[in-house]
Design a protein around this motif. Structure first.
Motif, short mmCIF file in Angstrom:
data_model
loop_
_atom_site.label_atom_id
_atom_site.label_comp_id
_atom_site.label_asym_id
_atom_site.label_seq_id
_atom_site.Cartn_x
_atom_site.Cartn_y
_atom_site.Cartn_z
N THR A 74 0.82 -1.23 0.04
CA THR A 74 -0.02 0.02 0.11
C THR A 74 1.02 1.24 -0.08
O THR A 74 2.06 1.46 0.54
N ARG A 105 -3.51 -0.67 -8.11
CA ARG A 105 -4.54 -1.59 -8.36
C ARG A 105 -5.30 -1.74 -6.99
O ARG A 105 -4.86 -1.71 -5.70
N SER A 106 -6.54 -1.97 -7.01
CA SER A 106 -7.36 -2.44 -5.87
C SER A 106 -7.13 -3.77 -5.24
O SER A 106 -6.83 -4.76 -6.06
N ASP A 107 -6.99 -3.92 -4.12
CA ASP A 107 -6.68 -5.21 -3.57
C ASP A 107 -7.81 -6.08 -3.95
O ASP A 107 -8.91 -5.78 -3.66
N ALA A 108 -7.64 -7.29 -4.10
CA ALA A 108 -8.57 -8.43 -4.39
C ALA A 108 -9.54 -8.73 -3.28
O ALA A 108 -10.55 -8.99 -3.58
N ASP A 110 -9.87 -6.69 -0.32
CA ASP A 110 -10.65 -5.47 0.18
C ASP A 110 -10.31 -4.19 -0.77
O ASP A 110 -9.44 -3.67 -0.93
N HIS A 111 -11.53 -4.14 -1.54
CA HIS A 111 -11.52 -3.05 -2.52
C HIS A 111 -11.38 -1.87 -2.06
O HIS A 111 -11.09 -0.75 -3.01
N ARG A 112 -11.25 -1.52 -0.81
CA ARG A 112 -11.09 -0.11 -0.29
C ARG A 112 -9.70 0.21 -0.28
O ARG A 112 -9.17 1.28 -0.27
N THR A 114 -5.70 0.25 -1.78
CA THR A 114 -5.12 0.47 -3.15
C THR A 114 -3.60 -0.08 -3.01
O THR A 114 -2.94 0.21 -1.84
#
Length: 170
Positions: A74, A105-108, A110-112, A114
């Protein structure tokens, strides 16, 4: 005729070549911190120039190297790892993304969150970063013997450990 005392060499007397080499380089008490600071600045300036030839700006080499060790950090983790503030890291990542070295990219799970990943271009820059750092080190250690360079490294490591211990005590 009196015999030459062998203790002369041990008593600190230098031969002419050593005296000439050290002429004008005497360190006065209290000059250690300014000398180390200036040497660090000069080293960083030269490294920045060498990195510019690779298309990188100062500080970006650390980001590439950190992500090469552990891709998908992150921005906050990167900032902490490199000892910079989060807003600084966010700007650096934005610039590096525009240059094609990294992508967000967004975390697979937890889309909150990056996460930052190296691109192929970022991975390709690793060899150029290493070459830039090696050239800088060669220049910095020019004129020192291998033994002197190792001693200097060992002493600087001891100084760094002493300073880190003092920082940790606060």
């Amino acid at each position: 005729m009196a015999k030459k005392d062998k203790s002369d060499k041990k008593s600190g007397k230098k031969d002419k070549a050593e005296k000439k080499k050290d002429a004008g380089r005497e360190v006065v008490n209290g000059a250690f911190a300014p000398l180390v600071t200036q040497a660090a600045r000069s080293l960083r300036t030269l490294l920045s120039r060498n990195l510019a030839d690779c298309g990188l700006y100062a500080g970006q080499d650390g980001v590439v190297q950190a992500l090469a060790e552990e891709d998908g950090l992150t921005p906050g983790a990167l900032a902490q790892k490199l000892g910079v503030k989060a807003p600084t890291m966010t700007r650096t990542i934005g610039r590096m993304e525009a240059q094609g070295f990294v992508e967000r990219r967004s975390d697979a799970l937890d889309h909150r969150l990056t996460k930052v990943f190296l691109t192929d271009g970022g991975r390709a820059s690793l060899e150029r970063i290493a070459a830039a750092a090696e050239a800088c080190e060669r220049q910095a250690l020019q004129g020192l013997s291998g033994k002197e360079a190792k001693t200097l490294s060992r002493l600087l490591l001891a100084v760094e450990e002493n300073l880190q211990a003092a920082i940790g005590k606060r």
